[in-house]
Write a protein that holds these residues in place. Structure first.
Motif, PDB file in Angstrom:
ATOM      1  N   LEU A 155     -14.458 -47.974  60.582  1.00  0.00           N
ATOM      2  CA  LEU A 155     -15.548 -48.938  60.737  1.00  0.00           C
ATOM      3  C   LEU A 155     -16.103 -49.345  59.380  1.00  0.00           C
ATOM      4  N   LEU A 156     -16.303 -48.380  58.518  1.00  0.00           N
ATOM      5  CA  LEU A 156     -16.852 -48.666  57.192  1.00  0.00           C
ATOM      6  C   LEU A 156     -15.897 -49.551  56.385  1.00  0.00           C
ATOM      7  N   ARG A 157     -14.602 -49.267  56.436  1.00  0.00           N
ATOM      8  CA  ARG A 157     -13.631 -50.056  55.683  1.00  0.00           C
ATOM      9  C   ARG A 157     -13.532 -51.488  56.225  1.00  0.00           C
ATOM     10  N   MET A 158     -13.678 -51.639  57.546  1.00  0.00           N
ATOM     11  CA  MET A 158     -13.632 -52.992  58.124  1.00  0.00           C
ATOM     12  C   MET A 158     -14.844 -53.812  57.704  1.00  0.00           C
ATOM     13  N   VAL A 159     -16.018 -53.173  57.656  1.00  0.00           N
ATOM     14  CA  VAL A 159     -17.227 -53.876  57.211  1.00  0.00           C
ATOM     15  C   VAL A 159     -17.100 -54.249  55.733  1.00  0.00           C
ATOM     16  N   MET A 160     -16.369 -53.409  54.960  1.00  0.00           N
ATOM     17  CA  MET A 160     -16.115 -53.704  53.554  1.00  0.00           C
ATOM     18  C   MET A 160     -15.153 -54.885  53.396  1.00  0.00           C
ATOM     19  N   GLY A 161     -14.379 -55.175  54.456  1.00  0.00           N
ATOM     20  CA  GLY A 161     -13.392 -56.236  54.373  1.00  0.00           C
ATOM     21  C   GLY A 161     -11.985 -55.722  54.262  1.00  0.00           C
ATOM     22  N   ASN A 162     -11.816 -54.410  54.348  1.00  0.00           N
ATOM     23  CA  ASN A 162     -10.480 -53.812  54.310  1.00  0.00           C
ATOM     24  C   ASN A 162     -10.018 -53.529  55.735  1.00  0.00           C
ATOM     25  N   ASP A 163      -8.732 -53.489  55.921  1.00  0.00           N
ATOM     26  CA  ASP A 163      -8.202 -53.164  57.247  1.00  0.00           C
ATOM     27  C   ASP A 163      -8.317 -51.675  57.488  1.00  0.00           C
TER      28      ASP A 163
ATOM     29  N   TYR B 129     -19.911 -55.680  66.291  1.00  0.00           N
ATOM     30  CA  TYR B 129     -21.371 -55.694  66.263  1.00  0.00           C
ATOM     31  C   TYR B 129     -21.917 -55.901  64.851  1.00  0.00           C
ATOM     32  N   PHE B 130     -21.092 -55.654  63.840  1.00  0.00           N
ATOM     33  CA  PHE B 130     -21.603 -55.667  62.471  1.00  0.00           C
ATOM     34  C   PHE B 130     -20.913 -56.687  61.575  1.00  0.00           C
ATOM     35  N   LEU B 131     -19.971 -57.480  62.131  1.00  0.00           N
ATOM     36  CA  LEU B 131     -19.304 -58.518  61.354  1.00  0.00           C
ATOM     37  C   LEU B 131     -19.898 -59.878  61.688  1.00  0.00           C
ATOM     38  N   ASP B 132     -21.210 -59.954  61.627  1.00  0.00           N
ATOM     39  CA  ASP B 132     -21.941 -61.182  61.955  1.00  0.00           C
ATOM     40  C   ASP B 132     -22.226 -61.943  60.661  1.00  0.00           C
ATOM     41  N   GLU B 133     -21.764 -63.213  60.605  1.00  0.00           N
ATOM     42  CA  GLU B 133     -21.956 -63.989  59.389  1.00  0.00           C
ATOM     43  C   GLU B 133     -23.431 -64.294  59.125  1.00  0.00           C
ATOM     44  N   LYS B 134     -24.248 -64.295  60.181  1.00  0.00           N
ATOM     45  CA  LYS B 134     -25.671 -64.619  60.008  1.00  0.00           C
ATOM     46  C   LYS B 134     -26.428 -63.481  59.320  1.00  0.00           C
ATOM     47  N   GLU B 135     -26.022 -62.254  59.592  1.00  0.00           N
ATOM     48  CA  GLU B 135     -26.716 -61.105  58.995  1.00  0.00           C
ATOM     49  C   GLU B 135     -25.662 -60.131  58.460  1.00  0.00           C
ATOM     50  N   VAL B 136     -25.348 -60.274  57.197  1.00  0.00           N
ATOM     51  CA  VAL B 136     -24.304 -59.463  56.567  1.00  0.00           C
ATOM     52  C   VAL B 136     -24.859 -58.073  56.270  1.00  0.00           C
ATOM     53  N   ILE B 137     -24.048 -57.065  56.584  1.00  0.00           N
ATOM     54  CA  ILE B 137     -24.439 -55.688  56.295  1.00  0.00           C
ATOM     55  C   ILE B 137     -24.390 -55.458  54.795  1.00  0.00           C
TER      56      ILE B 137
END
Length: 854
Positions: free
Chosen positions: A423-431, A441-449
């Motif tokens: 999950l952490l790597r996906m939010v970072m942009g890594n596969d 739930y956390f890859l929302d362009e409106k509210e970036v983590i």
């Protein structure tokens, strides 16, 4: 009616006896209970008919208040001094009640007491006492209590009770008790049952149970009647101290007199909860409701908190259902406690139902409740996904960064560290490794983590705890590339994990990176690497690192030095261990006696006892104080070398230094004397053990039994064996072997067989050495039937030695003799034909024909 008639007697052990105060009581500390005070009897400080001020007194008191409000208080204020002749206790009371500052009130009260012709009465004192107790000013309140007595202020029982309660409300129970005695002794007041009730309340609050019982007995001796207000604090005192039997006796007394109300019930119910008697508390609540009494909201909440803390969620839910019907359950804090308790018990579905009910009632869940649910549902990714779907309306309104951190933390805590990693790597942009269903739930362009070092720290530590060091290193490097600066704690955690895997070069590389980032290594950092070097037995590397550590002011941990020394000695490198210790000493880090003991032991094993003794004497000369273990190493070596007299000198030396020889010390000496052929000296040493009050153990007895049998004294050996049994020292397998073998050597085969059977009854398996010893003994006694029995048993348990074994000649001799005897020959022939024992007849050659055993 006693309480035993209310609660079923087979479920509750309540006593129905009348209250009889014991003469003494043991105090058991307990947290103060929270009970409503609105049911206590109201107290008034006024007991006169002229309750109202006259117009002149009102005018005077207003004048005083006006002066005091206008400017800082001064005892020499002319305006105050002009009004001083008009002072009366009523005026002082009125002024005090109109001043908002306790300090100003106390200054005026003190000034008034010094005015000519004026003296405080008990009502003025009580007004001031009330102000000080509300402000929790204990020091001036103590002084006021002393002044009441020294001024010989007379009072009625009600006024005394009020003053006592003021003192008790701030924990001044001892002062209240002393004031009560002095007022009574001087004759300033004759206390009534009301005065006593106030004192009992003060003593109960401070858990002075012994004094409560003394005062209760005093009341009884004076003929004063007990009432509801007398016994309520007594009940509370016993509940606080955990004295359930006495508490129930008081409760029954109150019940029979009709004094039990909701407040009294609450005291006992909360006490049951604190005593862990959850079922009794619930049943008592049911009985209360049958009689039209119910707990208030505050007590319900206290009980639910208690049941949850005791992990009795079944009872907490039962109470929750009751207060739901009463309309009390509109508190977010109550739902927080209940949901938290259910999550802790892994009752996730029930927690989710409560969450839904909470929303239906219009209660908005706070972030803490949501985090409890998330942490509970983090065991499986699918469950957490379902929870987020159901709660997203509430969850999405929370800060996304906090929510993401909580999800990661919950996943790691519940062992789903791989999911957290993905999950952490996906939010970072890594596969990730196949991706995470939670990423949506956390890859929302409106509210970036916004990821921070803290986002990575929990996952990296979780990976390290799970032994996934390479994954942790990968995430650590990606974190740096992402722009997050690693902390010193992260570096230390990774270095520690690598060092435990002996990955020394990678640890040094991380240490270099730390320094480049401006992070100074700590004592922990260096000792992780030092421990790895010791594990690898890299002596030079360890010494070089120690030199660097000295530069930083760090000290190498003794446990690693000792580990290195022991390993070197174990591998025959005692001299290298000595050099390591010398180098450490030169760097200013002195080894401890444990480390030196390991080297002494190593030197003894590869060189000689004298080399070990030489080092021992050297460290003693340098101020080291050897312990019993150090002495035992040398004593054992000397005894093994048959230098027992020198060993005894060492024992005397250790006793002169105040050390107490252990049972192990004496065992070495006894074994040494036995092997030296001096059994009497061994027995003398054995007697010294009891003189020094040392408990002989099974090794002591086994050594002596073996020694006595070896010197042809089997009767003494058997007596010692019986003594061992009388002293409760249970023989082990080694002790039985020593006795049985010794008896066989002494020609006591019958006695040996008895103990052999006893050994087997205790489920201790004898080895083939014992079978050989018994067969030899029976052959010497020409007891061929017993030889045959022993041979059969030996074959049955698979202990028969093969022809190449050194003990096989005994078996061969036994088979030959059994074959020649008419009583046993047919049985032996059967065993040979079955292939269970070899045919050792002369025709088969010297070695015999050994058929495969079945």
């Amino acid at each position: 009616m006693a309480l035993s008639r209310i609660i079923k007697p087979n479920r509750f052990l309540f006593k129905s006896a009348k209250l009889t105060p014991p003469s003494s009581s043991l105090l058991l500390p307990c947290k103060a209970l929270l009970f409503p005070s609105n049911q206590r009897r109201p107290i008034s400080t006024k007991h006169r008919n002229d309750d109202f001020l006259s117009p002149d007194q009102i005018s005077t008191s207003n004048a005083f208040v006006s002066i005091l409000f206008k400017q800082p208080f001064s005892p020499n204020n002319p305006e105050l001094n002009n009004l001083a002749p008009l002072l009366t206790p009523k005026v002082v009371e009125a002024v005090l009640n109109n001043l908002k500052s306790w300090r100003l009130a106390h200054q005026f009260f003190t000034w008034a007491s010094s005015q000519h012709g004026y003296k405080h009465n008990v009502y003025a004192y009580n007004t001031m006492a009330s102000i000080l107790s509300r402000a929790r000013q204990n020091a001036p309140l103590k002084a006021l209590a002393l002044d009441v007595v020294s001024s010989r202020c007379s009072m009625n029982p009600g006024a005394l009770g009020f003053l006592i309660r003021c003192l008790g409300s701030v924990g001044l129970a001892d002062e209240a008790n002393n004031l009560f005695d002095q007022v009574k002794r001087i004759g300033l007041c004759v206390p009534s049952n009301y005065s006593y009730s106030c004192l009992l309340e003060a003593l109960s609050k401070s858990r002075l149970i012994d004094l409560v019982e003394i005062r209760l007995k005093e009341m009884k001796d004076l003929g004063l009647e007990f009432d509801k207000y007398t016994l309520t604090p007594v009940l509370q005192a016993y509940c606080i101290s955990g004295q359930s039997d006495k508490a129930l006796a008081v409760f029954n007394e109150m019940f029979e007199k009709g004094w039990v109300d909701g407040h009294v019930f609450s005291i006992l119910v909360v006490a049951f909860s604190k005593w862990g008697e959850v079922d009794k508390a619930i049943e008592l609540i049911d009985r209360m409701e049958e009689r039209g009494m119910r707990l208030n909201e505050k007590t319900f909440f206290v009980l639910i908190h208690g049941f949850v803390s005791e992990s009795r969620m079944d009872k907490a839910l039962q109470l929750f259902n009751k207060i739901r019907k009463l309309g009390f359950c509109h508190s977010v804090s109550l739902f927080d406690v209940m949901i938290g308790g259910l999550c802790k018990n892994n009752e996730r579905e029930k927690a989710l139902l409560l969450y839904s009910e909470m929303k239906e009632l219009g209660i908005n869940p706070d972030f803490g409740i949501l985090m409890k649910l998330i942490s509970s549902f983090s065991e499986k990714e699918e469950e957490l996904d379902r929870l987020l779907q159901e709660c997203w309306e509430d969850v999405s309104s929370q800060p996304k960064n906090l929510l993401f951190s909580s999800v990661l933390e919950g996943l790691v805590r519940n062992g789903s560290v791989d999911t957290a990693y993905d999950l952490l790597r996906m939010v970072m942009g890594n596969d990730g490794n196949g991706g995470s269903v939670l990423a949506k739930y956390f890859l929302d362009e409106k509210e970036v983590i916004s990821l921070s070092t803290n986002s990575f720290t929990g996952v990296i530590n979780g990976l390290l705890d799970a032994g996934k060091v390479d994954m942790a290193l990968t995430l650590f490097r990606e974190m740096i590339q992402f722009g997050c600066n690693p902390t010193l704690l992260l570096y230390n955690g990774l270095i520690d994990a690598l060092c435990k895997l002996n990955r020394l070069e990678e640890s040094y590389e991380l240490l270099r990176q730390m320094k480049e980032m401006g992070l100074e290594p700590t004592n922990f950092t260096h000792n992780c690497i030092f421990g790895c070097l010791c594990q690898l037995e890299d002596v030079q590397g360890a010494v070089d690192l120690v030199r660097k550590m000295r530069f930083y002011g760090h000290e190498p941990w003794i446990k690693y030095s000792t580990f290195l020394v022991k390993n070197l000695c174990k591998h025959g490198k005692a001299e290298e261990a000595c050099k390591f210790l010398t180098d450490m000493s030169q760097e200013g880090f002195l080894p401890d006696i444990v480390t030196y003991s390991a080297v002494i032991n190593g030197l003894i094993e590869i060189k000689s006892v004298d080399t070990g003794l030489e080092l021992f004497q050297d460290i003693c000369a340098r101020g080291y104080c050897p312990d019993v273990i150090s002495y035992n190493i040398l004593i054992k070596a000397l005894c093994k070398a048959k230098r027992v007299a020198e060993a005894e000198c060492l024992v005397n030396d250790m006793m002169l230094k105040g050390l107490v020889p252990s049972a192990v010390t004496y065992n070495y000496l006894i074994d040494g004397w036995c092997k030296n052929g001096q059994i009497d000296q061994a027995m003398l040493c054995f007697s010294k053990m009891f003189g020094k009050e040392r408990e002989a153990n099974v090794i002591t007895y086994a050594t002596l039994v073996d020694g006595l049998c070896g010197f042809g004294r089997p009767d003494d050996a058997l007596k010692l064996w019986d003594e061992m049994d009388r002293k409760g020292c249970v023989p082990n397998r080694i002790a039985y072997h020593a006795l049985i073998n010794g008896l066989c050597k002494c020609g006591r085969s019958a006695a040996a067989l008895v103990h052999f059977n006893a050994m087997k009854e205790k489920e201790m398996k004898p080895d083939n050495y014992l079978y050989i010893a018994l067969i030899s003994a029976f052959l010497s006694d020409t007891n061929l039937p017993s030889v045959l029995d022993m041979l059969r048993e030996m074959v049955d348990v698979g202990k028969l030695p093969d022809p190449q074994d050194k003990n096989f000649p005994v078996i061969k001799d036994a088979i030959c003799k059994l074959s020649e005897d008419a009583r046993t020959s047919s049985s032996v022939r059967d065993l040979i034909e079955e292939g269970r024992i070899p045919d050792v007849s002369p025709s088969e050659g010297a070695e015999g024909r050994h058929k495969p055993s079945i």
